[in-house]
Design a protein around this motif. Structure first.
Motif, mmCIF file in Angstrom:
data_model
loop_
_atom_site.group_PDB
_atom_site.id
_atom_site.type_symbol
_atom_site.label_atom_id
_atom_site.label_comp_id
_atom_site.label_asym_id
_atom_site.label_seq_id
_atom_site.Cartn_x
_atom_site.Cartn_y
_atom_site.Cartn_z
ATOM 1 N N GLY A 26 -7.110 -6.835 -10.960
ATOM 2 C CA GLY A 26 -5.873 -6.983 -11.711
ATOM 3 C C GLY A 26 -5.266 -8.378 -11.610
ATOM 4 N N ARG A 27 -4.486 -8.720 -12.631
ATOM 5 C CA ARG A 27 -3.923 -10.066 -12.721
ATOM 6 C C ARG A 27 -2.561 -10.185 -12.047
ATOM 7 N N THR A 28 -2.033 -9.065 -11.521
ATOM 8 C CA THR A 28 -0.696 -9.107 -10.938
ATOM 9 C C THR A 28 -0.731 -9.139 -9.418
ATOM 10 N N PHE A 29 -1.884 -9.392 -8.835
ATOM 11 C CA PHE A 29 -2.004 -9.406 -7.373
ATOM 12 C C PHE A 29 -0.966 -10.326 -6.747
ATOM 13 N N SER A 30 -0.738 -11.476 -7.344
ATOM 14 C CA SER A 30 0.145 -12.474 -6.731
ATOM 15 C C SER A 30 1.598 -12.022 -6.683
ATOM 16 N N THR A 31 1.940 -10.941 -7.371
ATOM 17 C CA THR A 31 3.315 -10.444 -7.341
ATOM 18 C C THR A 31 3.508 -9.308 -6.335
ATOM 19 N N TYR A 32 2.421 -8.836 -5.761
ATOM 20 C CA TYR A 32 2.493 -7.692 -4.854
ATOM 21 C C TYR A 32 2.580 -8.126 -3.398
ATOM 22 N N ALA A 33 3.322 -7.389 -2.599
ATOM 23 C CA ALA A 33 3.168 -7.490 -1.154
ATOM 24 C C ALA A 33 1.902 -6.729 -0.779
ATOM 25 N N MET A 34 1.281 -7.167 0.315
ATOM 26 C CA MET A 34 0.054 -6.525 0.787
ATOM 27 C C MET A 34 0.214 -6.178 2.258
ATOM 28 N N ALA A 35 -0.465 -5.144 2.667
ATOM 29 C CA ALA A 35 -0.352 -4.716 4.058
ATOM 30 C C ALA A 35 -1.661 -4.098 4.535
ATOM 31 N N TRP A 36 -1.750 -4.044 5.846
ATOM 32 C CA TRP A 36 -2.820 -3.314 6.508
ATOM 33 C C TRP A 36 -2.205 -2.210 7.356
ATOM 34 N N PHE A 37 -2.786 -1.033 7.234
ATOM 35 C CA PHE A 37 -2.449 0.105 8.074
ATOM 36 C C PHE A 37 -3.735 0.560 8.746
ATOM 37 N N ARG A 38 -3.600 1.402 9.758
ATOM 38 C CA ARG A 38 -4.786 1.950 10.407
ATOM 39 C C ARG A 38 -4.528 3.392 10.824
ATOM 40 N N GLN A 39 -5.628 4.120 10.946
ATOM 41 C CA GLN A 39 -5.531 5.514 11.362
ATOM 42 C C GLN A 39 -6.675 5.829 12.311
ATOM 43 N N ALA A 40 -6.312 6.180 13.527
ATOM 44 C CA ALA A 40 -7.289 6.577 14.531
ATOM 45 C C ALA A 40 -7.505 8.082 14.442
ATOM 46 N N PRO A 41 -8.624 8.584 14.935
ATOM 47 C CA PRO A 41 -8.890 10.023 14.878
ATOM 48 C C PRO A 41 -7.769 10.824 15.528
ATOM 49 N N GLY A 42 -7.284 11.822 14.816
ATOM 50 C CA GLY A 42 -6.252 12.700 15.347
ATOM 51 C C GLY A 42 -4.859 12.116 15.351
ATOM 52 N N LYS A 43 -4.690 10.930 14.755
ATOM 53 C CA LYS A 43 -3.374 10.285 14.740
ATOM 54 C C LYS A 43 -2.929 10.010 13.310
ATOM 55 N N GLY A 44 -1.648 9.715 13.167
ATOM 56 C CA GLY A 44 -1.112 9.391 11.850
ATOM 57 C C GLY A 44 -1.410 7.960 11.467
ATOM 58 N N ARG A 45 -1.092 7.637 10.211
ATOM 59 C CA ARG A 45 -1.323 6.273 9.719
ATOM 60 C C ARG A 45 -0.277 5.345 10.330
ATOM 61 N N ALA A 104 7.463 -7.229 2.267
ATOM 62 C CA ALA A 104 6.539 -6.858 3.349
ATOM 63 C C ALA A 104 7.069 -5.688 4.174
ATOM 64 N N TYR A 105 7.115 -4.513 3.541
ATOM 65 C CA TYR A 105 7.596 -3.327 4.237
ATOM 66 C C TYR A 105 6.586 -2.858 5.267
ATOM 67 N N SER A 106 7.094 -2.104 6.250
ATOM 68 C CA SER A 106 6.207 -1.522 7.255
ATOM 69 C C SER A 106 5.997 -0.024 7.046
ATOM 70 N N ARG A 107 6.763 0.581 6.148
ATOM 71 C CA ARG A 107 6.640 2.021 5.955
ATOM 72 C C ARG A 107 5.582 2.332 4.919
ATOM 73 N N PRO A 108 4.633 3.181 5.228
ATOM 74 C CA PRO A 108 3.534 3.447 4.287
ATOM 75 C C PRO A 108 3.992 4.048 2.972
ATOM 76 N N GLU A 109 5.084 4.792 2.970
ATOM 77 C CA GLU A 109 5.542 5.421 1.728
ATOM 78 C C GLU A 109 6.052 4.415 0.713
ATOM 79 N N ARG A 110 6.263 3.165 1.125
ATOM 80 C CA ARG A 110 6.698 2.125 0.187
ATOM 81 C C ARG A 110 5.541 1.529 -0.606
ATOM 82 N N TYR A 111 4.331 1.865 -0.214
ATOM 83 C CA TYR A 111 3.161 1.243 -0.826
ATOM 84 C C TYR A 111 2.606 2.097 -1.946
ATOM 85 N N ASP A 112 2.191 1.408 -3.009
ATOM 86 C CA ASP A 112 1.843 2.076 -4.255
ATOM 87 C C ASP A 112 0.337 2.290 -4.443
#
Length: 124
Positions: A26-45, A104-112
């Motif tokens: 997509g051409r709108t990448f430069s307008t988006y915030a980006m983040a990394w999350f992780r999920q270990a076995p048996g744990k939440g994101r 640059a939010y930290s809450r996963p529910e903010r990400y689309d």
């Protein structure tokens, strides 16, 4: 619609380094915030790191501060996560996410949009 594809995961010994990449369509990448999350076995994101649309603001989880660095290259539609001094507790599936407001939010529910994830395993 944005598609995100992570790469760079693998198995590394404790104390080692890895660099994850996330390529976006997509051409709108430069307008988006980006983040990394992780999920270990048996744990939440869990939030790892985020970067604003311009790259001017970054946000890190306390558990990775000083060890991980998030950067982006808007010309390549790619965000990176440089991980150093890895610990066994960093073992997880790492997900890339995009947020349309550009902040640059930290809450996963903010990400689309989310990628499929890449496995990182740190052996002791």
């Amino acid at each position: 619609q944005v598609q995100l594809v992570e790469s760079g995961g693998g198995v590394v010994q404790a104390g080692g380094s890895l660099r994850l990449s996330c390529a976006a369509s997509g051409r709108t990448f430069s307008t988006y915030a980006m983040a990394w999350f992780r999920q270990a076995p048996g744990k939440g994101r869990e939030f790892v790191a985020a970067i604003s649309w311009s790259g001017g603001n970054t946000n890190y989880a306390d558990s990775v501060k000083g060890r991980f660095t998030i950067t982006r290259d808007n010309a390549k539609n790619t965000v990176y996560l440089q991980m150093s001094s890895l610990k066994p507790e960093d073992t997880a599936v790492y997900y890339c996410a995009a947020e349309v407001d550009g902040l640059a939010y930290s809450r996963p529910e903010r990400y689309d949009y989310w990628g499929q994830g890449t496995q990182v395993t740190v052996s002791s």
